[in-house]
Enzyme design. Structure first.
Site, short mmCIF file in Angstrom:
data_model
loop_
_atom_site.label_atom_id
_atom_site.label_comp_id
_atom_site.label_asym_id
_atom_site.label_seq_id
_atom_site.Cartn_x
_atom_site.Cartn_y
_atom_site.Cartn_z
N LYS A 139 -3.32 5.06 1.20
CA LYS A 139 -4.00 4.08 0.35
C LYS A 139 -5.53 4.17 0.47
O LYS A 139 -6.25 3.80 -0.44
CB LYS A 139 -3.49 2.68 0.64
CG LYS A 139 -2.04 2.51 0.16
CD LYS A 139 -1.55 1.10 0.20
CE LYS A 139 -0.18 0.98 -0.46
NZ LYS A 139 0.88 1.68 0.31
C1 LIG Z 1 2.09 2.06 -0.19
C2 LIG Z 1 2.87 3.10 0.55
C3 LIG Z 1 3.92 3.84 -0.04
C4 LIG Z 1 4.39 3.57 -1.45
O1 LIG Z 1 3.46 3.97 -2.41
P1 LIG Z 1 3.58 3.43 -3.93
O2 LIG Z 1 2.33 3.86 -4.57
O3 LIG Z 1 3.71 1.94 -3.82
O4 LIG Z 1 4.80 4.05 -4.52
C5 LIG Z 1 4.53 4.83 0.70
N1 LIG Z 1 4.17 5.07 1.97
C6 LIG Z 1 3.18 4.39 2.59
C7 LIG Z 1 2.86 4.70 4.01
C8 LIG Z 1 2.49 3.39 1.91
O5 LIG Z 1 1.51 2.69 2.53
#
Ligand SMILES: *Cc1c(COP(=O)(O)O)cnc(C)c1O
Length: 468
Positions: free
Chosen positions: A113
C-alpha cells in the site's frame, strides 16, 4: 483525460477534481473516459526508464491538470531508493525459472500500500497548497491501510489524519508502527470495540454532511482513483524486468481483497501491456474467486466473513470490483448501477449472463482460493526450496499462481507484504521468527502516542473538532 462515474453520470471531471473525492455523486466509482493505448514504439522507449521516469510517463497520460514539471518533481521525490530500499524500487526476485516475486513491500510500512499511498501524500499536499485548503482524513483500520496512510501523510502541510483502530486487536508490530509516530498531524484513536465499530463511526461521521463540510473531512480508502493509478506503474516495471522484448507476455498473480491491486493490472492490460493472465488469489473469504468461477457475485455479512491469517484480504465485499464490471459490461452505466445499487443492496448478490461470463476470458482473469493450510504449506515449501520467507498474503498468491502457470509465460507473483508483519503465522509454519528490516527490531519499545475512546460517534466528533 477526463473521468466519469461507473453508474451512468456522464459529467466529466478532471484528475484534480476527483483526487480528494471518494465516490462519485451518483454512488459510482471514477474511471477515465477511455484507456490510453501504448504502442510498440512507446513500450520500447519505456523499457530502459528508471521507476520514477516510468511513473511520470504513465501518470501524465492520465493527469493533464498538473503542470508536467510539477508532476515530475512529485514522482521523483516519491519513488526514491531511500524510501523503497532499492534502485529498482520494485525489483523482481526469481524463485525458479519462469516464476518471480515482485517486491512491492519495502516501503516504510512493509506492505504494497505504500507504493500508492506515498504518492498520494505528495499529491494531496501539492493540491491542497494550490487550493489554499486543508483536509482532515478520517479512517478506520485493522492494519495495513491505516499505517500506510499515516506514514504517507506524516508531516505533510495542510493534512491531518485521524485513524480509528480496534483497541488491542491489531498485531503488536502493526500497532507499534502506527502508535510510535510522534508527528503532530497524526492522531491515533484506539476504540474500545472491533474493526466494524470503527468503520461504523467513520460512516456515521461522514454521513453528517454539515460536520463533514465544516471540518473538511476526507478519506484515503482504496476506491481513490489516484491510488489505483499509482499501482499501474509497477505492472509495467515488473513486465520490463521479466522480458527482453515486447513480443513476450507475462502473467501476474495478485493476492486480492478489495480488488484495487488487480484492477490496476486490468488497467495496465487495457493500455496494451502484454499480460496473458491476471491470476486473482483470495483467502477463505473467496467472494471474488466465486465470481470468476460461477458468474455470481454474492457479498457476505460479517458473520460469514472469516478472520484469517492473511487478514488484509478478509473482505465481505470488494470495493473496487465495480470498476471491472463496468468495463466487462461494455461500460453500460445503467446496468452497472442496477447490479450494484439495486441487486447487491437489495438481494446481496447478482449474476451476469452466460454471454457476459464468456467474455471474462477476453480480460485474462482466472482465480483460485488459498486456505490457512495452503498458506502454511506454501511458506514451508518456499523456505525449504528457495530459502525465501514469504508473508501470508504473498503465500496465497503463490499458491494460486502455481495452479495457473503456462509454459513459456513468466509468472510474476506480487509480494504484498513482508513476513515481519505477520510473524505469528511464520512461526507456526517454520518455527522461526521472520527477519525484521534494520531499525525495526525494537519498534514495540518505542514511546506510543494515542488516545483511547469508547464506541461513541459524538466523542470522536468532539476530538476531531478540537484537533482539526
Ligand atoms: C490491502 C492488501 C491486500 C489486498 O489488496 P486489494 O487491493 O484490496 O485487493 C493484499 N495483501 C496485503 C498485504 C494488503 O495490505
Amino acid at each position: 483525460m477526463k473521468y466519469i462515474s461507473t453508474r451512468g453520470d456522464k459529467s466529466e471531471r478532471s484528475f484534480c477534481e476527483i483526487l480528494l473525492e471518494g465516490l462519485a455523486p451518483d454512488g459510482g466509482l471514477y474511471l477515465p473516459t477511455d484507456y490510453p493505448r501504448i504502442d510498440a514504439i512507446t513500450l520500447n522507449a519505456w523499457r530502459g526508464l528508471k521507476y520514477h521516469e516510468l511513473a511520470f510517463e504513465i501518470l501524465s497520460l492520465f493527469i493533464d491538470d498538473i503542470p508536467p514539471a510539477d508532476l515530475r518533481a512529485l514522482v521523483t521525490k516519491t519513488y526514491t531508493p531511500e524510501v523503497f530500499g532499492s534502485v529498482e524500487i520494485t525489483p523482481l526476485k526469481p524463485l525458479e525459472p519462469g516464476l518471480y516475486l515482485q517486491a512491492l513491500s519495502n516501503g516504510p510500512t512493509l506492505a504494497f500500500k505504500d507504493m500508492a499511498m506515498q504518492l498520494l501524500g505528495n499529491l494531496f499536499e501539492y493540491e491542497l497548497k494550490r487550493r489554499d485548503q486543508t483536509l482532515n482524513i478520517l479512517g478506520a483500520t485493522s492494519g495495513d491501510t491505516g499505517s500506510a496512510a499515516e506514514y504517507a501523510m506524516r508531516g505533510k502541510r495542510g493534512v491531518k489524519v485521524f485513524m480509528l483502530s480496534p483497541k488491542g486487536r491489531m498485531s503488536p508490530f502493526q500497532q507499534a508502527q502506527m502508535f510510535s509516530l510522534q508527528d503532530a498531524n497524526i492522531h491515533n484513536i484506539a476504540v474500545e470495540g472491533v474493526f466494524d465499530d470503527c468503520q461504523d463511526i467513520v460512516k456515521a461521521v461522514s454521513n453528517d454532511l454539515a460536520f463533514k463540510r465544516a471540518h473538511r473531512i476526507g478519506t484515503v480508502n482504496s476506491i481513490n482513483w489516484a491510488r489505483l493509478l499509482a499501482q499501474v506503474v509497477y505492472y509495467f516495471a515488473g513486465y520490463f524486468q521479466a522480458t527482453e522484448s515486447n513480443a513476450q507476455q507475462v502473467s501476474f498473480a495478485v493476492p486480492s481483497g478489495n480488488f484495487g491491486n488487480i484492477c490496476a493490472g486490468h488497467v495496465a492490460r487495457m493500455m496494451g501491456l502484454p499480460i496473458r493472465q491476471l491470476v486473482l488469489a483470495t483467502n477463505e473469504n473467496n467472494v471474488l474467486d466465486e465470481f470468476f468461477c460461477t458468474g455470481t457475485y454474492r457479498v457476505r455479512g460479517s458473520a460469514e466473513t472469516h478472520e484469517t491469517s492473511s487478514p488484509s484480504m478478509d473482505i465481505s465485499k470488494a470495493s473496487n470490483f465495480e470498476r471491472f464490471v463496468f468495463d466487462l459490461l461494455g461500460r453500460d452505466g445503467t446496468r452497472t448501477r442496477q447490479l450494484f445499487k439495486t441487486e447487491v443492496e437489495e438481494r446481496g448478490a447478482f449474476s451476469i449472463s452466460a454471454a457476459e461470463f464468456a467474455r471474462l476470458k477476453d480480460y485474462g482473469f482466472v482465480s483460485g482460493t488459498s486456505t490457512h493450510t495452503d498458506r502454511l504449506a506454501t511458506i514451508r515449501n518456499t523456505h525449504e526450496r528457495f530459502n525465501v520467507i514469504v508473508d501470508t498474503h504473498t503465500a496465497d498468491g503463490l499458491k494460486v499462481a502455481r495452479q495457473h502457470m503456462q509454459p513459456g509465460v513468466p509468472m510474476i507473483v506480487l509480494e504484498t507484504a513482508l513476513p515481519a508483519k505477520f510473524a505469528e503465522t511464520i512461526v507456526e509454519a517454520l518455527g522461526i521468527q521472520p527477519p525484521r528490516p534494520t531499525g525495526m527490531e525494537h519498534i514495540e519499545n518505542l514511546p506510543k502516542r494515542f488516545v483511547v475512546m469508547p464506541i461513541s460517534v459524538s466523542e470522536v466528533k468532539a476530538y476531531v473538532q478540537a484537533h482539526a
